[in-house]
Enzyme design. Structure first.
Site, PDB file in Angstrom:
ATOM      1  CG  HIS A 117      -1.712   1.252   1.448  1.00 13.27           C
ATOM      2  ND1 HIS A 117      -1.453   2.032   2.493  1.00 13.27           N
ATOM      3  CD2 HIS A 117      -2.429   2.010   0.495  1.00 13.27           C
ATOM      4  CE1 HIS A 117      -2.438   2.905   2.531  1.00 13.27           C
ATOM      5  NE2 HIS A 117      -3.039   2.911   1.297  1.00 13.27           N
ATOM      6  CG  HIS A 163       0.230   9.678   1.917  1.00 13.21           C
ATOM      7  ND1 HIS A 163       0.757   8.854   2.918  1.00 13.21           N
ATOM      8  CD2 HIS A 163      -0.956   9.363   1.831  1.00 13.21           C
ATOM      9  CE1 HIS A 163      -0.228   8.218   3.363  1.00 13.21           C
ATOM     10  NE2 HIS A 163      -1.462   8.517   2.881  1.00 13.21           N
TER      11      HIS A 163
END
Length: 418
Positions: A117, A163
């Site tokens: 992930h 992110h």
């Protein structure tokens, strides 16, 4: 100066760590990546639906049109009592596919892979990190599914892997990470790697295509003959390897597979269990895409999100970060909330194992490598090598979030945790 987070959890629900200050910040939540409070809620997004199946090219078979097959038949000459006879025997393949000989003849849809992930988000001391080791080490250790989210830095038209926002964690232009993956794929001709690109801005694929092409990875990308693909439509690993199409590339939103056949529409071919999970029971239910029938779900790939998060408050804002103190349990083979228990539950619920075991900090477990042991059990093979690579020069632990990480959090105009 560093801030140490001790993130612990007890029972089926994650804790909330509170931070207070006299001033508060405003955090805005986007659509695709908004936090979902329970497994029944559906995150919004531009999901594409298909009333029928589209044929994109010539259906493929398991016999390549060119190249040599390791499973081809070879004549053997035997002389007995001066009588020569010729028989045909099938040779034994000894070349592993994705590290296991047993996987060569299996369809891509019948294999369980460990997934990283947010693979590029490797930044010691940064609260936006999800992995400790870089992508080439991830692949060396046996990871075969890697996922990343694309964003644009403020004032730039060059796509980066960031992110949620590039103010929190900017892993650089997408060409850097994809270039590393392309180099690894070229050096490992018997491995099939799956990439999932998160379209954080819902941009058209045409915005990303020139940068992806620049990395040289497109010579390895697989083009699916149908949209959507059913389980039996996928080729075997050896077929992909012999054709040289050893990269399966998905995009979650706004993929235009008819114009860019190498960029597969994720949610037309694959469903996911709840993302950003906080529930240690990890329900194995379909969350994305919404309204997928049980019949269709049983004929699609599926991704099991097993990256446990905890919620905490920073100046009144709710944020999610990896539950790092529970990594050795979450990534374990057995025990409450473990990867092994959840994978077996999914297999019981759906009649087949997950295709992807998507985890944070894959190199943690009890012992390290436990995530690969779970995948091996799902694939009915034996995992027997050591894990995992130690990155040189890094003494940081994912338990530690540096002050710079907190300053980045406080500077955000939006928080879109993937």
């Amino acid at each position: 100066m560093r801030v140490l987070l001790l993130l612990t959890a007890y029972g089926p629900t994650a804790p909330i760590a509170s931070f207070t200050a006299t001033s508060k910040l405003d955090f805005y939540t986007g659509t695709k990546t908004q936090r979902v409070d329970d497994a029944t809620a559906i995150p919004t997004g531009p999901y594409q639906t298909y009333t029928g199946r589209i044929t994109l090219g010539n259906p493929e078979t398991d016999t390549p049109t060119s190249g040599s097959y390791t499973a081809s038949y070879t004549p053997t000459v035997t002389v007995t009592n001066n009588v020569t006879t010729t028989t045909t025997v099938k040779p034994t393949n000894t070349q592993p596919c994705n590290n296991y000989v047993e996987l060569c003849t299996r369809k891509y849809s019948n294999i369980t892979n460990v997934g990283c992930h947010n693979s590029p988000f490797v930044r010691p001391g940064n609260s936006g990190s999800n992995q400790e080791l870089h992508v080439k080490q991830q692949l060396d250790d046996g990871v075969r599914f890697i996922q990343a989210q694309i964003q644009f830095p403020e004032g730039s038209n060059v796509p980066h892997f960031c992110h949620s926002t590039c103010d929190l964690l900017d892993a650089g232009p997408i060409t850097d990470w994809l270039g590393d993956v392309a180099d690894w794929v070229e050096a490992h001709p018997y491995d099939v790697v799956t990439i999932l690109l998160g379209n954080g801005n819902y941009s058209a694929p045409s915005v990303y295509a020139p940068y992806i092409q620049k990395t040289g990875i497109l010579k390895y990308t697989y083009e699916a003959p149908y949209l959507p693909m059913k389980l039996d439509d996928w080729p075997t690993l050896e077929n992909l390897i012999l054709r040289g199409k050893r990269v399966i590339m998905f995009m979650d939103y706004n993929a235009n597979q008819q114009e860019y056949p190498w960029l597969l529409d994720e949610f037309a071919q694959m469903w996911e269990t709840p993302f950003d999970p906080q529930d240690r029971d990890f329900p194995c239910t379909v969350q994305r895409p919404p309204n997928l029938s049980e019949k269709d779900a049983k004929d699609r790939l599926y991704l099991m999100n097993h990256n446990l998060n905890v919620e905490f408050n920073v100046f009144g804002a709710s944020l999610l970060v990896p539950a790092v103190s529970l990594l050795n349990v979450t990534n374990n083979v057995t025990g409450y909330g473990s990867l092994g228990v959840t994978a077996n539950q999914c297999r019981e619920d759906w009649g087949r194992a997950p295709n992807i075991l998507n985890v944070d900090y894959y190199n943690y477990g009890d012992p390290p490598g436990s995530v690969f042991e779970v995948a091996a059990q799902m694939n009915n093979v034996t995992y027997d090598w050591n894990c995992c690579g130690i990155e040189k020069g890094s003494a940081s632990s994912p338990l530690v979030i540096g002050l710079s990480g907190w300053l980045a959090l406080m500077a955000l105009h939006s928080v879109l945790l993937f």
